[in-house]
Design a protein around this motif. Structure first.
Motif, mmCIF file in Angstrom:
data_model
loop_
_atom_site.group_PDB
_atom_site.id
_atom_site.type_symbol
_atom_site.label_atom_id
_atom_site.label_comp_id
_atom_site.label_asym_id
_atom_site.label_seq_id
_atom_site.Cartn_x
_atom_site.Cartn_y
_atom_site.Cartn_z
ATOM 1 N N LEU A 155 5.273 -8.239 -2.180
ATOM 2 C CA LEU A 155 4.846 -6.857 -2.406
ATOM 3 C C LEU A 155 3.746 -6.754 -3.463
ATOM 4 N N GLU A 156 3.705 -7.704 -4.376
ATOM 5 C CA GLU A 156 2.671 -7.672 -5.400
ATOM 6 C C GLU A 156 1.290 -7.979 -4.827
ATOM 7 N N ASN A 157 1.288 -8.680 -3.686
ATOM 8 C CA ASN A 157 0.000 -9.003 -3.059
ATOM 9 C C ASN A 157 0.171 -9.086 -1.538
ATOM 10 N N PRO A 158 0.441 -7.965 -0.906
ATOM 11 C CA PRO A 158 0.683 -7.992 0.548
ATOM 12 C C PRO A 158 -0.601 -8.262 1.321
ATOM 13 N N LEU A 159 -0.465 -8.863 2.475
ATOM 14 C CA LEU A 159 -1.616 -9.126 3.339
ATOM 15 C C LEU A 159 -2.061 -7.803 3.960
ATOM 16 N N PHE A 203 11.582 -2.692 -7.624
ATOM 17 C CA PHE A 203 11.367 -3.023 -6.211
ATOM 18 C C PHE A 203 10.822 -1.810 -5.455
ATOM 19 N N SER A 204 11.410 -0.652 -5.701
ATOM 20 C CA SER A 204 10.954 0.581 -5.047
ATOM 21 C C SER A 204 9.552 0.961 -5.520
ATOM 22 N N ARG A 205 9.315 0.785 -6.801
ATOM 23 C CA ARG A 205 7.989 1.132 -7.333
ATOM 24 C C ARG A 205 6.904 0.244 -6.738
ATOM 25 N N ILE A 218 4.408 2.588 1.911
ATOM 26 C CA ILE A 218 5.148 3.830 2.093
ATOM 27 C C ILE A 218 6.638 3.560 1.939
ATOM 28 N N LEU A 219 7.259 4.282 1.028
ATOM 29 C CA LEU A 219 8.711 4.263 0.885
ATOM 30 C C LEU A 219 9.198 5.630 1.342
ATOM 31 N N TYR A 220 9.760 5.673 2.540
ATOM 32 C CA TYR A 220 10.140 6.951 3.151
ATOM 33 C C TYR A 220 11.647 7.037 3.299
#
Length: 347
Positions: A112-116, A136-138, A145-147
């Motif tokens: 998540l820190e460096n997604p493709l 993790f959510s942040r 998108i966190l929905y």
């Protein structure tokens, strides 16, 4: 971000590397995932660049491995994980976060820190949610998108039905929308399927009525709990007995438990009507969470039932609810119990 905004962005080709779709209502999660599955890639691109897996069949390392692949002859690859709540160790464990000696990051947090950016990773995390306060959510919020897909309240269902049909160029009468919501329950997937069937048989631009529902979905427009509620409110003895005789002859489709729940809600709102000082249409509609269309129905019913009588009725409903579930009742069928209940409500 709201459901409508997510769909709008996707339609405008605004994509994010991560879509973490969580919550108790699976309908909105499925709608977003299905849109991405059907519209991001064309058919030729899907062959090499679209991967759909189920959470029980993969682990976190496998999901990350899929996400780190580069697309072939396409700008994007799509990875959809259905039932992602079943992926082991997908979300960092609380104990793991408290272990200060553990210097290794959780593998999904590292991704998540460096997604493709050429990957669109969709995680359908149903029936539960993750803590939005955690890092993790942040991280998800920062890069994607966190929905959270919440269940609709019962009083929101008729409005949702109206909105759903409006998008398909239909309108629906308020009583018909309430009838559908009461009989189909809160399962939006089930409701949408019935509305799609209805739209196949009814021309666009039509105002949907209770008759359309009876003809295409099979819910009687004259003999249903909504009409029973209305007849009781008017103290229409003849109509009330017509309906309960129909219910008694069709017990499987009209279980007492369901009927009593709806009648209990009606009389609870009627009691609230009595205790509300401002009895204007707009205020009553807001306080009772009803469509203003039904204001007159409650206004007239309140004239027929005093506060004392309503409390008696609610006590009767609780009593017969237990009887319908077998408490202090060994052999009396539902139909006869309902006749007893309605007689006592009306007299």
């Amino acid at each position: 971000m709201k459901f409508e905004q997510i769909i709008s962005d996707l339609q405008n080709k605004i994509y994010r590397p991560i879509y973490f779709l969580m919550g108790e209502e699976p309908y909105f999660i499925d709608e977003i995932a299905n849109f991405i599955e059907e519209h991001i890639l064309n058919e030729s691109e899907k062959e090499f660049n679209q991967t759909i897996v189920y959470g029980r069949d993969v682990d976190t390392a496998t999901v990350i491995g899929y996400a780190k692949r580069f697309p072939m002859m396409s700008n994007y690859q799509v990875v959809i994980v259905k039932e992602a709540q079943d992926v082991k160790n997908l979300v960092p464990d609380a104990k793991e976060k408290k272990d200060k000696k553990n210097k290794n990051k959780h593998p999904f947090e590292a991704y998540l820190e460096n997604p493709l950016k050429s990957t669109i990773l969709v995680l359908c995390y149903k029936y539960k949610s993750i803590d939005r306060r955690k890092s993790f959510s942040r991280l998800i919020d920062k890069c994607g998108i966190l929905y959270e897909s919440d269940k609709l309240f019962d009083n929101q269902l008729p409005v949702w039905i109206q909105s759903f049909l409006k998008k398909k160029n239909y309108t629906i009468r308020p009583e018909a929308a309430v009838l559908l919501s009461e009989y189909l329950g809160s399962d939006l997937g089930k409701i949408s399927n019935e509305l799609i069937k209805l739209s196949i048989n009814v021309p666009q631009g039509t105002e949907i009525t209770s008759l359309h529902i009876e003809q295409n979905i099979g819910i009687s427009k004259d003999f249903n709990v909504f009409e029973l509620q209305r007849a009781l409110g008017k103290k229409d003895i003849y109509k009330s007995y017509q309906i309960i005789n129909y219910f008694a002859a069709n017990e499987k489709d009209n279980p007492n438990v369901k009927t009593i729940i709806i009648l209990y809600s009606f009389f609870s709102k009627l009691l609230l009507y009595h205790y509300t000082t401002d009895k204007s249409r707009n205020n009553i509609s807001s306080v009772l969470s009803i469509n203003p269309f039904f204001f007159t129905e409650y206004q007239n019913a309140a004239k027929n039932y005093s506060i004392k009588k309503i409390k008696q009725v609610m006590s009767l409903l609780r009593k017969y609810d237990l009887k319908s579930k077998g408490v202090e009742n060994a052999s009396v069928p539902d139909g006869e119990l309902l006749k007893e209940l309605i007689y006592q409500i009306l007299h």
